[in-house]
Structures are given as structure tokens and as C-alpha cells.
Design a protein around this motif. Structure first.
Motif, PDB file in Angstrom:
ATOM      1  N   LEU A  16       0.791  -1.196   0.007  1.00 28.43           N
ATOM      2  CA  LEU A  16       0.007  -0.101  -0.053  1.00 28.43           C
ATOM      3  C   LEU A  16       0.812   1.382   0.048  1.00 28.43           C
ATOM      4  N   ALA A  17       2.231   1.018  -0.101  1.00 29.06           N
ATOM      5  CA  ALA A  17       2.899   2.354   0.036  1.00 29.06           C
ATOM      6  C   ALA A  17       3.032   3.020  -1.456  1.00 29.06           C
ATOM      7  N   GLU A  18       2.529   2.228  -2.333  1.00 33.06           N
ATOM      8  CA  GLU A  18       2.448   2.652  -3.805  1.00 33.06           C
ATOM      9  C   GLU A  18       0.986   3.423  -3.873  1.00 33.06           C
ATOM     10  N   SER A  19       0.751   4.623  -4.466  1.00 38.82           N
ATOM     11  CA  SER A  19      -0.516   5.189  -4.679  1.00 38.82           C
ATOM     12  C   SER A  19      -1.253   4.670  -5.756  1.00 38.82           C
ATOM     13  N   GLU A  20      -0.582   4.015  -6.535  1.00 36.30           N
ATOM     14  CA  GLU A  20      -1.488   3.508  -7.911  1.00 36.30           C
ATOM     15  C   GLU A  20      -2.173   2.226  -7.260  1.00 36.30           C
ATOM     16  N   ARG A  21      -1.731   1.567  -6.442  1.00 36.32           N
ATOM     17  CA  ARG A  21      -2.349   0.397  -5.739  1.00 36.32           C
ATOM     18  C   ARG A  21      -3.266   0.718  -4.893  1.00 36.32           C
ATOM     19  N   ARG A  22      -3.131   1.660  -4.009  1.00 38.80           N
ATOM     20  CA  ARG A  22      -4.102   2.218  -3.218  1.00 38.80           C
ATOM     21  C   ARG A  22      -5.170   2.769  -3.932  1.00 38.80           C
ATOM     22  N   ASP A  41      -8.461   5.026 -16.075  1.00 41.85           N
ATOM     23  CA  ASP A  41      -9.258   6.313 -16.006  1.00 41.85           C
ATOM     24  C   ASP A  41      -9.382   7.134 -14.674  1.00 41.85           C
ATOM     25  N   GLN A  42      -9.689   6.067 -13.857  1.00 40.57           N
ATOM     26  CA  GLN A  42     -10.066   6.869 -12.409  1.00 40.57           C
ATOM     27  C   GLN A  42      -8.562   7.213 -11.777  1.00 40.57           C
ATOM     28  N   ILE A  43      -7.837   6.272 -11.677  1.00 38.03           N
ATOM     29  CA  ILE A  43      -6.465   6.320 -11.191  1.00 38.03           C
ATOM     30  C   ILE A  43      -5.841   7.562 -11.580  1.00 38.03           C
ATOM     31  N   ALA A  44      -5.687   7.545 -13.066  1.00 36.99           N
ATOM     32  CA  ALA A  44      -4.906   8.707 -13.561  1.00 36.99           C
ATOM     33  C   ALA A  44      -5.572  10.173 -13.354  1.00 36.99           C
ATOM     34  N   ALA A  45      -6.924  10.177 -13.302  1.00 36.25           N
ATOM     35  CA  ALA A  45      -7.804  11.234 -12.812  1.00 36.25           C
ATOM     36  C   ALA A  45      -7.293  11.730 -11.578  1.00 36.25           C
ATOM     37  N   TRP A  46      -7.262  10.995 -10.596  1.00 38.98           N
ATOM     38  CA  TRP A  46      -6.770  11.074  -9.345  1.00 38.98           C
ATOM     39  C   TRP A  46      -5.191  11.783  -9.194  1.00 38.98           C
ATOM     40  N   GLU A  47      -4.563  10.871  -9.976  1.00 38.96           N
ATOM     41  CA  GLU A  47      -3.090  11.387  -9.550  1.00 38.96           C
ATOM     42  C   GLU A  47      -2.968  12.796 -10.491  1.00 38.96           C
ATOM     43  N   GLU A  48      -3.457  12.991 -11.404  1.00 42.12           N
ATOM     44  CA  GLU A  48      -3.327  14.161 -12.180  1.00 42.12           C
ATOM     45  C   GLU A  48      -4.187  15.496 -11.706  1.00 42.12           C
ATOM     46  N   GLY A  49      -5.248  15.060 -10.733  1.00 41.83           N
ATOM     47  CA  GLY A  49      -6.126  16.268 -10.376  1.00 41.83           C
ATOM     48  C   GLY A  49      -6.893  16.852 -11.493  1.00 41.83           C
TER      49      GLY A  49
END
Length: 121
Positions: A16-22, A41-49
Motif C-alpha cells: 500500500l506504499a504505492e499510490s497506484e495500488r491504493r 481512467d480513475q487512477i490517472a484522474a486522481w493522480e493528475e487532479g
């Protein structure tokens, strides 16, 4: 193979240390199953804001490679998720229960407000 509680805790924290996995697990916890493309789509949106439709194509491609070659296999090795590359389906597996309490704690500290505001896992 049976793991001790201490070993399961160590593995969960490492994974869980990696944000993409969380982020992947937050989304699956809500839906229980998803497609790789939908998760990207969802992970990238969260990462990019940004909204999902504003995520750059290059970001999606990089994330796809990362999920398929790193994150999904690691989570599958610990029976946290099951996935099928041919169909693109990803589902939670029995091992998710081992990481769920720790994931909930991580969720409360995430920088992305949308994640923190989600209902409990």
C-alpha cells in the motif's frame, strides 16, 4: 500458505506504499469488479487532479504499463486481486480482507479529497 499476522501487516504496508495500488483498491472496494481501462481512467484522474476526460493519453499509457507489469501482478501474488488481461477484468480476492483495515487508514490521509470523502471500505 499461512502467514503470521506480523507478516501480513508488513506485506500490506509494503504493497500500500504505492499510490497506484491504493487508488486501484479504493475503486475496487466500491465496485468489487472493474476493467483495467476503467481503473486507469480513475487512477490517472486522481493522480493528475483532473477530470477523467482530461487525462493526457501518455499518462494513460504509462499507467497501463505500470498496472499490467507491476501493480496487478504484485496484488495478485498476495491474492488481493484477480485479473484477466484478455478480458481486462479485475476483481477483489480473499486477501483483500487482510489489507482492508490498513487501506482504510491510508484513505483518511490521502491528498485527493474525493478519496477521503468516500464511504468506509
Amino acid at each position: 500458505m499461512q502467514r503470521s499476522s506480523a507478516e501480513r501487516m508488513k506485506v500490506a504496508c509494503t504493497l500500500l506504499a504505492e499510490s497506484e495500488r491504493r487508488y486501484l483498491l479504493y475503486q475496487l472496494a466500491d465496485d468489487e469488479c472493474a476493467t483495467i481501462e476503467g481503473l486507469i481512467d480513475q487512477i490517472a484522474a486522481w493522480e493528475e487532479g483532473v477530470p477523467e476526460d482530461e487525462v493526457p493519453k501518455g499518462t494513460r499509457q504509462t499507467l497501463y504499463i505500470s498496472l499490467v507489469h507491476n501493480h496487478l501482478p504484485r496484488l495478485a501474488d498476495y491474492e488481493i486481486v484477480d485479473y484477466d488481461l484478455r478480458s481486462g477484468d479485475v476483481v477483489l480476492a480473499e486477501g483483500f480482507e487482510d489489507v482492508k483495515p490498513i487501506l482504510e487508514q491510508f484513505k483518511q490521509t490521502e491528498e485527493v479529497p474525493e478519496i477521503r470523502e468516500r464511504p468506509p471500505l
